[in-house]
Structure formats: structure tokens, C-alpha cells
Design a protein around this motif. Sequence first.
Motif, short mmCIF file in Angstrom:
data_model
loop_
_atom_site.label_atom_id
_atom_site.label_comp_id
_atom_site.label_asym_id
_atom_site.label_seq_id
_atom_site.Cartn_x
_atom_site.Cartn_y
_atom_site.Cartn_z
N ALA A 68 0.77 -1.20 -0.02
CA ALA A 68 -0.01 0.30 -0.42
C ALA A 68 1.03 0.88 -0.16
O ALA A 68 0.34 2.01 -0.31
CB ALA A 68 -1.39 0.38 1.14
N MET A 69 1.99 1.07 -0.02
CA MET A 69 2.55 2.48 0.39
C MET A 69 4.31 2.03 -1.27
O MET A 69 4.29 3.07 -1.15
CB MET A 69 3.73 2.39 1.36
N GLY A 70 3.25 1.49 -1.48
CA GLY A 70 4.20 1.56 -2.95
C GLY A 70 5.77 0.94 -3.01
O GLY A 70 6.68 1.10 -3.68
N ALA A 71 6.25 0.18 -1.91
CA ALA A 71 7.36 0.05 -1.50
C ALA A 71 7.76 -1.81 -1.85
O ALA A 71 6.71 -2.54 -2.06
CB ALA A 71 7.58 -0.29 0.16
N ILE A 72 8.70 -1.94 -2.04
CA ILE A 72 9.67 -3.20 -2.50
C ILE A 72 10.31 -3.89 -0.58
O ILE A 72 11.05 -2.98 -0.62
CB ILE A 72 10.20 -3.21 -3.55
N PRO A 73 9.35 -4.88 -0.72
CA PRO A 73 10.01 -5.78 0.91
C PRO A 73 11.47 -5.91 0.60
O PRO A 73 11.94 -6.43 -0.51
CB PRO A 73 9.09 -7.08 0.57
N ALA A 74 12.18 -5.83 2.25
CA ALA A 74 13.45 -6.01 2.13
C ALA A 74 13.64 -7.11 3.41
O ALA A 74 14.81 -7.87 2.99
CB ALA A 74 14.20 -4.98 1.95
N TRP A 75 13.34 -6.53 4.37
CA TRP A 75 13.61 -7.49 5.63
C TRP A 75 12.43 -7.84 6.50
O TRP A 75 11.63 -6.99 6.35
CB TRP A 75 14.52 -7.08 6.53
N PHE A 76 12.73 -8.46 7.33
CA PHE A 76 11.50 -8.51 8.29
C PHE A 76 12.32 -9.42 9.69
O PHE A 76 13.04 -9.67 9.66
CB PHE A 76 10.37 -9.11 8.20
N THR A 77 11.33 -9.12 10.65
CA THR A 77 11.56 -9.49 11.49
C THR A 77 10.33 -9.95 12.56
O THR A 77 9.53 -9.44 12.05
CB THR A 77 12.32 -8.04 12.69
N CYS A 78 10.70 -10.96 13.60
CA CYS A 78 9.15 -11.73 14.47
C CYS A 78 9.36 -12.05 15.46
O CYS A 78 10.33 -12.75 16.44
CB CYS A 78 9.65 -12.55 13.82
N GLY A 79 8.65 -11.36 16.49
CA GLY A 79 8.56 -11.27 17.67
C GLY A 79 7.00 -12.58 18.26
O GLY A 79 6.68 -12.92 17.69
N LEU A 80 7.95 -13.40 18.44
CA LEU A 80 6.65 -14.88 18.44
C LEU A 80 6.59 -15.13 20.24
O LEU A 80 7.73 -15.43 20.75
CB LEU A 80 7.47 -16.17 17.46
N SER A 81 5.55 -15.63 20.95
CA SER A 81 4.96 -15.84 21.82
C SER A 81 4.64 -17.23 21.94
O SER A 81 3.54 -16.88 21.56
CB SER A 81 4.07 -14.36 22.72
N LEU B 163 3.27 5.95 -1.70
CA LEU B 163 1.37 6.10 -2.00
C LEU B 163 1.49 6.18 -0.51
O LEU B 163 0.28 5.33 -0.11
CB LEU B 163 1.34 4.70 -2.81
N ARG B 164 1.19 7.34 -0.14
CA ARG B 164 0.65 7.94 1.08
C ARG B 164 -0.20 8.12 1.04
O ARG B 164 -1.22 7.97 -0.15
CB ARG B 164 1.37 9.30 1.59
N ARG B 165 -1.75 8.63 2.15
CA ARG B 165 -2.92 8.44 1.87
C ARG B 165 -3.42 10.09 1.96
O ARG B 165 -4.72 9.90 1.77
CB ARG B 165 -3.64 8.06 3.52
N ASP B 166 -2.12 10.94 1.94
CA ASP B 166 -2.87 12.37 2.40
C ASP B 166 -2.59 12.94 0.98
O ASP B 166 -2.17 14.15 0.86
CB ASP B 166 -1.42 13.16 3.18
N GLY B 167 -2.57 12.27 -0.06
CA GLY B 167 -1.88 12.98 -1.55
C GLY B 167 -3.23 12.88 -2.63
O GLY B 167 -3.18 13.02 -3.14
N ALA B 168 -4.24 12.61 -2.26
CA ALA B 168 -5.90 12.40 -2.54
C ALA B 168 -6.22 13.61 -3.39
O ALA B 168 -5.91 14.59 -2.50
CB ALA B 168 -6.62 11.45 -2.71
N LYS B 169 -6.52 14.20 -4.65
CA LYS B 169 -6.72 15.50 -4.77
C LYS B 169 -8.27 15.20 -5.31
O LYS B 169 -8.65 14.50 -6.22
CB LYS B 169 -6.26 15.67 -6.27
N ILE B 170 -9.39 16.42 -5.33
CA ILE B 170 -10.49 16.20 -5.89
C ILE B 170 -10.74 16.02 -7.06
O ILE B 170 -9.60 16.44 -8.05
CB ILE B 170 -10.73 18.02 -4.94
N GLY B 171 -11.57 14.99 -7.54
CA GLY B 171 -11.51 14.71 -9.13
C GLY B 171 -11.28 12.74 -9.31
O GLY B 171 -11.07 12.37 -10.18
N ASP B 172 -9.80 13.35 -8.08
CA ASP B 172 -9.10 11.98 -8.46
C ASP B 172 -10.58 10.16 -8.88
O ASP B 172 -11.69 10.78 -7.84
CB ASP B 172 -8.86 11.06 -7.44
#
Lengths: 288, 288
Positions: free
Chosen positions: A77-90, A144-153
Amino acid sequence: MMNEFDIIKKFFQQQSIHRKDVILGSGDDCALLKSPPDQLLAVSMDTLISGVHFPKDLSAYEIGYKSLAVNLSDLAAMGAIPAWFTCGLSLPDFDEDWCKEFSRGLFDLANQYHIELIGGDLTRSKILSITIQAHGFVPKELALRRDGAKIGDKIYISGKLGHAILKNYYHRPEPRINLGLALRGKAHSCIDISDGLIADLSHILESSKLGASIYMDKIPVVHQDALISGDDYELCFTARAELNLESDPKLSEYNISCIGQMESQKGLRIYQPDGALWIPEKSGYQHF
Amino acid sequence: MMNEFDIIKKFFQQQSIHRKDVILGSGDDCALLKSPPDQLLAVSMDTLISGVHFPKDLSAYEIGYKSLAVNLSDLAAMGAIPAWFTCGLSLPDFDEDWCKEFSRGLFDLANQYHIELIGGDLTRSKILSITIQAHGFVPKELALRRDGAKIGDKIYISGKLGHAILKNYYHRPEPRINLGLALRGKAHSCIDISDGLIADLSHILESSKLGASIYMDKIPVVHQDALISGDDYELCFTARAELNLESDPKLSEYNISCIGQMESQKGLRIYQPDGALWIPEKSGYQHF
């Protein structure tokens, strides 16, 4: 009896892919990572709790898969390409088979998107919970942020809503990473549909300080509650009307639909097929 | 009744410091961050669970403080300078006073080290748990890894061990960020003492594929179980013997003590004052 270090070594340090930008992975006080100098780091953290975010009897494989998928959906949803992740597992108990299946689900999805597990924490708790943080990259101008929408989009969604309630889709949501990348430079704003279309589109309206009208007969759904049910993980995005993204051949594989347009008048107006306004009783899932 | 978005806005988006490298903080699908091009990103994740990592009656302020402190301690042990953190918080109920005090404890420590909260997740669970990921920077050549110890290195610890059991130290560990920065270019290896000296020093031995001898009468302790008790969050590090770090005026404020030396013979040998070897019954805290 395996201790926590044995469990980590056996099940969580055996990922088959290794990225060059991971200078030091798990096994030290910190992971050490090399970010590309010309891009921003995009990070997202989600916690999933047994009995809240997934049924208690869900298989370990599906839990592992879904835990990462919801985070990849945020990167998409941000238009980002994945690279790394961390995992906290309980974990309530250590069950070797459970850990094996959980890590298999996790890594099946991780390998598909070339995202590497770089660290985390393993603890004991009465309730199974998983917190994952995903990291990706996106050039500043293309985010791709949430705050960029324009009138008429024009307002779009991908796929059909409401699949989540059908078992298969609920448990293995497909993160729309490739669609997010395809929308770079095209969409003005974007969000993933995790809490329900109405709730999530409302975030775009608030962030962009605008309103919108959408039309129920233009929204592909598989059942009636689709507008307020969560866990679909499709994308909702807006773009300049003249771009006519619904006819863009590069987007055809994602089955996008134009469902309405952005307007200056605040608030979200949902029109029924007969032209009457529809007022939902609730807008989406809330924890409190 | 406040919903999760209200809670986040009221208590977790009001931090007084704002860093220039945070392009977009919480409130979107991802945070967007600018990493320095000439340094590595150091990340560490820790989960704290009520009744496991802290007593159930611990104050919300102390829980907030400690949750971040244990992560800052990992950055310290890597010689990294803190930058950003995320917080996944799972709460049994929403209690406005509790959230206020938790965030006050969190931000009191965060502001002291100029580390900004950039996102996270708020969920409901029967058991209170907190997962924090801390992010910092360190130049590649100066990172204090566990695998860099050399034969003949002197082994040091900062401060006194065993304070954790005394209430005050247990609940507000002081992360040794400044000591970690002062050790850049001096220490060959470093770890923070979170599980107990013996367990943590053993990680350095394993990673560096070496052994060590340490001497009980050289280890400053406040009580007998100090070598196997956790939660001290002092640093244990090794450095070339000729550097004589114990006499380095730049380190004098950290009260460091030389407790032994690295050796080629594998294993950890702990000598009692009479010269006899001491064999501990257990080496430190384990979750499984």
C-alpha cells in the motif's frame, strides 16, 4: 528439551534466501543492514493474536503465512519493495511440529518476495501472539501515501471484496506487492483494505482532507457485508481521472474497478443502485 | 468510549521531539525514514510479557520505561546511536490512566536519547504484552559485534552485577548508550548482560570461537547470584590487553572492571578466590 536458542537456530535461521544488504542477521544484539542511499526505508508493524486475528484452531502454517502477509500488504500500500522482516513470537508451549510448520508458512511467503528474516524475539506467554515488522524501500517521490488524494481523482479497488470470510482467502491473503509497484508514479494515494473498505477509504479522506462519493453497484463484492468486513488485503487507491487506470494494460492483471471519485465536500457518500444514500451501521473492525 | 485510533492519537502521537529523518511517522500504512548513507542500520526487537518479564503489579510508567530500555541496551551493545522505535502494544482493557502513564514512561526515556516513536500496532489481548523494535546507526567498521573477540583480549564489564533483583534497578535499567559509543574503535566485541553474565559472555565465546577465564574476586557484585541473574543491562566487552581500558580516562565514568581474558582453549573457566574452578548449576534465564 530444546531451549530458546536451539529453537531459533533450528527453525528460524534456516531461510534459504540471503540478501547482500544483510551485513549481520539474527544472533547478535542487533541486526546490521545496508539501506540504499537514494530511497526511503518503509516500515510497518502488525501484531496478530490467537482468537482475535485468527481462529484458535488455525494451522501453524497458515498463521505463519498470514502474519507476514498482513505486513507485506502494508508495504504494498506504500508502493514499497520488501527487503527484511523481524518476528516476535510468544508461544504457550514449545511444540517442535508447530514451530516447523509456522516457519514453513512464514518462509514460503518470505522467499516468494525475497524478504529476509533478520531477527526477533522468542518468549513464552499463555496466549499465542506474533508481532512482525516488515521493512522495504521506496523512492521519496513515488511513495503511495494516504494524504495525496486530489479533488476529481477516481477511486479504485483491486479484486473483489468479502473473500476474507470464505476460509481460503481469510487465511492466505495475497499481498498486492506487484500492484503497489505498478502504481508508483500513477496513484495519488493508496491504502490496503484491512479493516473494511469504508473504514480504510475514510482514512484516505481524513488524511487528504477531502470527501468522496462511491457507488455500490460499481463495487465488486462476493456478499453483502463486504464493505464493512476486514482482512481482504486488496488495495484502495486514487488517481487523476484522465489516467483512466481501469483501461491501463499494465494494470489489467489486477482486476481494478473504479468505484467513485474524490470530492471537496467532506464525508463519504455511498450511493445505492436506485440513487439513495446508504448509511452503514458500523464502518469496520475496531479493537476497543 | 475511545477507539483504537483515538487512543493512538491521544497518547502515542504526542511525543515532544521530532527528528528530521522521519519523513512520515505513524498514521499511514508505513512510516517513511531516511537512513544516513554512510552508516549501517542496527535493529533490535524485544517482547516483554506481564508476569514473565515484569511483575503483574508493576506501574504503567515503569513498564513503558523498561520496554524501551531493554531495546536501547541492545543498541548500546552494538555501539549504535538510537534513532527510531516502533511499539506493538497488546492490552487486556483500555484504561486511559494506564495508557497515559505507560506513554509517559516510554517518552521520558525516548526523549532522553532523542529516539522517535514512528509507528506500531495497538491490539486487544487477555495478557498485557509489549513488543518494541529499536533502530539506530553505526558505521560498519565500528560496530561492536559478538564475534570479534581475539585471544589475549581483556574481558570487561561495566558497573556492578546483581542490582536487578533490587527493585529500583530492575525496573529502570539505564541503557549504556554512551558507553557503547565510547567503545567504538576500542572494543573487539560486546554484548549487554540481559540473561546473566555467564550466559551472555558465553555468546561472545561461541560467536568468536574462543574460550575465556574469569575471576570471581574481580567481578563487582551486589550479591551471590549475580553471575546467573539477568536484567542488569550492563555491558560485557573485550579489548586488546595493551589498551588497558580500565585506565582510560574517557571510560572512567562507567566504572569498568577487567574480570578475565580471552583464551584459545574453548569453554568458560570461572575461578574462585582460592584458585579452584567454580561450576554453576545453571547459566542464566531461559524461556523454554
